[in-house]
Write a protein that holds these residues in place. Structure first.
Motif, PDB file in Angstrom:
ATOM      1  N   CYS A  73     -12.696   0.085  11.437  1.00  0.00           N
ATOM      2  CA  CYS A  73     -12.772   1.541  11.566  1.00  0.00           C
ATOM      3  C   CYS A  73     -13.795   2.128  10.604  1.00  0.00           C
ATOM      4  O   CYS A  73     -14.300   1.459   9.715  1.00  0.00           O
ATOM      5  CB  CYS A  73     -11.401   2.177  11.345  1.00  0.00           C
ATOM      6  N   HIS A  74     -14.056   3.416  10.825  1.00  0.00           N
ATOM      7  CA  HIS A  74     -14.914   4.178   9.919  1.00  0.00           C
ATOM      8  C   HIS A  74     -14.110   4.475   8.651  1.00  0.00           C
ATOM      9  O   HIS A  74     -12.961   4.042   8.528  1.00  0.00           O
ATOM     10  CB  HIS A  74     -15.400   5.461  10.613  1.00  0.00           C
ATOM     11  N   GLY A  75     -14.678   5.223   7.722  1.00  0.00           N
ATOM     12  CA  GLY A  75     -14.005   5.476   6.448  1.00  0.00           C
ATOM     13  C   GLY A  75     -13.145   6.713   6.419  1.00  0.00           C
ATOM     14  O   GLY A  75     -12.947   7.287   5.347  1.00  0.00           O
ATOM     15  N   GLY A  76     -12.623   7.132   7.554  1.00  0.00           N
ATOM     16  CA  GLY A  76     -11.758   8.308   7.594  1.00  0.00           C
ATOM     17  C   GLY A  76     -10.386   8.002   7.012  1.00  0.00           C
ATOM     18  O   GLY A  76      -9.744   7.016   7.397  1.00  0.00           O
ATOM     19  N   PRO A  77      -9.891   8.826   6.085  1.00  0.00           N
ATOM     20  CA  PRO A  77      -8.602   8.557   5.448  1.00  0.00           C
ATOM     21  C   PRO A  77      -7.439   8.401   6.427  1.00  0.00           C
ATOM     22  O   PRO A  77      -6.625   7.500   6.280  1.00  0.00           O
ATOM     23  CB  PRO A  77      -8.390   9.776   4.532  1.00  0.00           C
ATOM     24  N   ALA A  78      -7.361   9.258   7.426  1.00  0.00           N
ATOM     25  CA  ALA A  78      -6.227   9.190   8.361  1.00  0.00           C
ATOM     26  C   ALA A  78      -6.266   7.896   9.167  1.00  0.00           C
ATOM     27  O   ALA A  78      -5.225   7.255   9.376  1.00  0.00           O
ATOM     28  CB  ALA A  78      -6.237  10.405   9.281  1.00  0.00           C
ATOM     29  N   THR A  79      -7.435   7.481   9.612  1.00  0.00           N
ATOM     30  CA  THR A  79      -7.549   6.246  10.393  1.00  0.00           C
ATOM     31  C   THR A  79      -7.169   5.036   9.545  1.00  0.00           C
ATOM     32  O   THR A  79      -6.449   4.145   9.994  1.00  0.00           O
ATOM     33  CB  THR A  79      -8.985   6.085  10.944  1.00  0.00           C
ATOM     34  N   ILE A  80      -7.632   5.014   8.314  1.00  0.00           N
ATOM     35  CA  ILE A  80      -7.301   3.910   7.408  1.00  0.00           C
ATOM     36  C   ILE A  80      -5.795   3.849   7.175  1.00  0.00           C
ATOM     37  O   ILE A  80      -5.185   2.779   7.246  1.00  0.00           O
ATOM     38  CB  ILE A  80      -8.059   4.062   6.074  1.00  0.00           C
ATOM     39  N   LEU A  81      -5.186   4.987   6.911  1.00  0.00           N
ATOM     40  CA  LEU A  81      -3.743   5.010   6.666  1.00  0.00           C
ATOM     41  C   LEU A  81      -2.975   4.530   7.891  1.00  0.00           C
ATOM     42  O   LEU A  81      -2.030   3.747   7.767  1.00  0.00           O
ATOM     43  CB  LEU A  81      -3.292   6.423   6.287  1.00  0.00           C
ATOM     44  N   GLU A  82      -3.365   4.999   9.065  1.00  0.00           N
ATOM     45  CA  GLU A  82      -2.661   4.583  10.280  1.00  0.00           C
ATOM     46  C   GLU A  82      -2.783   3.086  10.491  1.00  0.00           C
ATOM     47  O   GLU A  82      -1.815   2.424  10.877  1.00  0.00           O
ATOM     48  CB  GLU A  82      -3.190   5.348  11.502  1.00  0.00           C
ATOM     49  N   ALA A  83      -3.955   2.526  10.238  1.00  0.00           N
ATOM     50  CA  ALA A  83      -4.125   1.078  10.375  1.00  0.00           C
ATOM     51  C   ALA A  83      -3.192   0.334   9.422  1.00  0.00           C
ATOM     52  O   ALA A  83      -2.503  -0.616   9.810  1.00  0.00           O
ATOM     53  CB  ALA A  83      -5.580   0.690  10.115  1.00  0.00           C
ATOM     54  N   ARG A  84      -3.128   0.774   8.180  1.00  0.00           N
ATOM     55  CA  ARG A  84      -2.242   0.121   7.198  1.00  0.00           C
ATOM     56  C   ARG A  84      -0.775   0.298   7.589  1.00  0.00           C
ATOM     57  O   ARG A  84       0.032  -0.612   7.409  1.00  0.00           O
ATOM     58  CB  ARG A  84      -2.512   0.654   5.790  1.00  0.00           C
ATOM     59  N   ARG A  85      -0.439   1.446   8.120  1.00  0.00           N
ATOM     60  CA  ARG A  85       0.944   1.699   8.534  1.00  0.00           C
ATOM     61  C   ARG A  85       1.372   0.735   9.644  1.00  0.00           C
ATOM     62  O   ARG A  85       2.548   0.414   9.773  1.00  0.00           O
ATOM     63  CB  ARG A  85       1.078   3.147   9.002  1.00  0.00           C
ATOM     64  N   HIS A  86       0.401   0.259  10.415  1.00  0.00           N
ATOM     65  CA  HIS A  86       0.697  -0.702  11.484  1.00  0.00           C
ATOM     66  C   HIS A  86       0.558  -2.146  11.010  1.00  0.00           C
ATOM     67  O   HIS A  86       0.559  -3.066  11.824  1.00  0.00           O
ATOM     68  CB  HIS A  86      -0.209  -0.441  12.684  1.00  0.00           C
ATOM     69  N   LEU A 109     -17.776   6.959  -0.691  1.00  0.00           N
ATOM     70  CA  LEU A 109     -17.095   7.046  -1.984  1.00  0.00           C
ATOM     71  C   LEU A 109     -15.616   6.699  -1.848  1.00  0.00           C
ATOM     72  O   LEU A 109     -15.056   5.944  -2.655  1.00  0.00           O
ATOM     73  CB  LEU A 109     -17.265   8.448  -2.573  1.00  0.00           C
ATOM     74  N   PHE A 110     -14.977   7.244  -0.825  1.00  0.00           N
ATOM     75  CA  PHE A 110     -13.553   6.993  -0.585  1.00  0.00           C
ATOM     76  C   PHE A 110     -13.315   5.510  -0.292  1.00  0.00           C
ATOM     77  O   PHE A 110     -12.428   4.877  -0.875  1.00  0.00           O
ATOM     78  CB  PHE A 110     -13.080   7.869   0.579  1.00  0.00           C
ATOM     79  N   ALA A 111     -14.128   4.935   0.605  1.00  0.00           N
ATOM     80  CA  ALA A 111     -13.942   3.533   0.987  1.00  0.00           C
ATOM     81  C   ALA A 111     -14.212   2.588  -0.181  1.00  0.00           C
ATOM     82  O   ALA A 111     -13.516   1.580  -0.342  1.00  0.00           O
ATOM     83  CB  ALA A 111     -14.849   3.202   2.174  1.00  0.00           C
ATOM     84  N   ARG A 112     -15.198   2.907  -1.003  1.00  0.00           N
ATOM     85  CA  ARG A 112     -15.475   2.045  -2.159  1.00  0.00           C
ATOM     86  C   ARG A 112     -14.294   2.030  -3.122  1.00  0.00           C
ATOM     87  O   ARG A 112     -13.956   0.987  -3.698  1.00  0.00           O
ATOM     88  CB  ARG A 112     -16.740   2.506  -2.871  1.00  0.00           C
ATOM     89  N   ARG A 113     -13.668   3.160  -3.290  1.00  0.00           N
ATOM     90  CA  ARG A 113     -12.503   3.216  -4.180  1.00  0.00           C
ATOM     91  C   ARG A 113     -11.348   2.390  -3.602  1.00  0.00           C
ATOM     92  O   ARG A 113     -10.697   1.637  -4.329  1.00  0.00           O
ATOM     93  CB  ARG A 113     -12.089   4.673  -4.377  1.00  0.00           C
ATOM     94  N   LEU A 114     -11.106   2.534  -2.298  1.00  0.00           N
ATOM     95  CA  LEU A 114     -10.033   1.756  -1.661  1.00  0.00           C
ATOM     96  C   LEU A 114     -10.364   0.266  -1.658  1.00  0.00           C
ATOM     97  O   LEU A 114      -9.481  -0.570  -1.850  1.00  0.00           O
ATOM     98  CB  LEU A 114      -9.792   2.238  -0.233  1.00  0.00           C
ATOM     99  N   GLY A 115     -11.639  -0.055  -1.447  1.00  0.00           N
ATOM    100  CA  GLY A 115     -12.047  -1.458  -1.464  1.00  0.00           C
ATOM    101  C   GLY A 115     -11.825  -2.088  -2.828  1.00  0.00           C
ATOM    102  O   GLY A 115     -11.338  -3.216  -2.935  1.00  0.00           O
TER     103      GLY A 115
END
Length: 196
Positions: A73-86, A109-115
């Motif tokens: 996915c792209h680096g959108g916070p909601a998409t990332i969270l939904e993927a992790r939730r699944h 910036l957001f994705a680098r922090r999560l990475g």
């Protein structure tokens, strides 16, 4: 072994994400016999990719994530969270404004922090994406995470709120005329002072 089910979600932003889709098109041509690919492509061209849909409703996206073995996915916070939730460790390719993929670098910036925190598999280059996909083909469990339903519920609300705030800030900034903030008023010329 069952065919790998890969979901790719680029979100709903009006900017195309041609770079990611082109990388996937090249990769899928080599592995089409072992991978079922679904691409939610938004405003991106997808010629040559199977099962490409512009947008998925919330329920459709949830069903696609639940059925997928891997999520890119792209680096959108909601998409990332939904993927992790699944139960997915999402493979994240953040949009890059230098390629016309977004208005600013907040996804990077957001994705680098999560990475750095190990919450996503960050891929900022074609090589990194291909390596992650190869690892996923070899061992799907590499991109699986355990799901804590109670924690996920609280995280989901928090990330959705952050996503709304970020999107509002980006939209506001895009509409605002640029005026250098560092220039003191007294240094402005008389015509510029009248227009403030």
């Amino acid at each position: 072994m069952t065919r790998l089910r890969l979901l790719v979600a680029v979100g709903t932003d009006r900017h195309p994400f041609d770079r990611l889709v082109e990388w996937l098109r090249e990769w899928h041509a080599e592995v089409a016999d072992s991978v079922d690919l679904t691409v939610q492509h938004g405003h991106t061209r997808t010629a040559g990719l199977p099962d490409a849909v512009p947008f998925l409703g919330h329920a459709e996206l949830q069903a696609a994530m639940a059925a997928a073995h891997l999520v890119v996915c792209h680096g959108g916070p909601a998409t990332i969270l939904e993927a992790r939730r699944h139960g997915h460790l999402p493979i994240v390719v953040p949009r890059d404004p230098t390629h016309g993929e977004h208005v600013d670098d907040h996804q990077q910036l957001f994705a680098r922090r999560l990475g750095a925190a190990g919450l996503i598999a960050l891929c900022e280059s074609r090589r990194e994406l291909l390596d992650a996909l190869a690892a996923g083909l070899a061992d799907r469990s590499h991109f699986a995470v355990s799901v804590d339903a109670e924690a996920a519920s609280g995280q989901r609300a928090a990330v959705r709120r952050v996503a709304v705030i970020v999107e509002d800030l980006v939209a506001t900034a895009a509409r605002r005329p640029h005026r250098p903030w560092w220039r003191p008023w007294r240094e402005s010329g008389p015509d510029e002072r009248r227009n403030r």
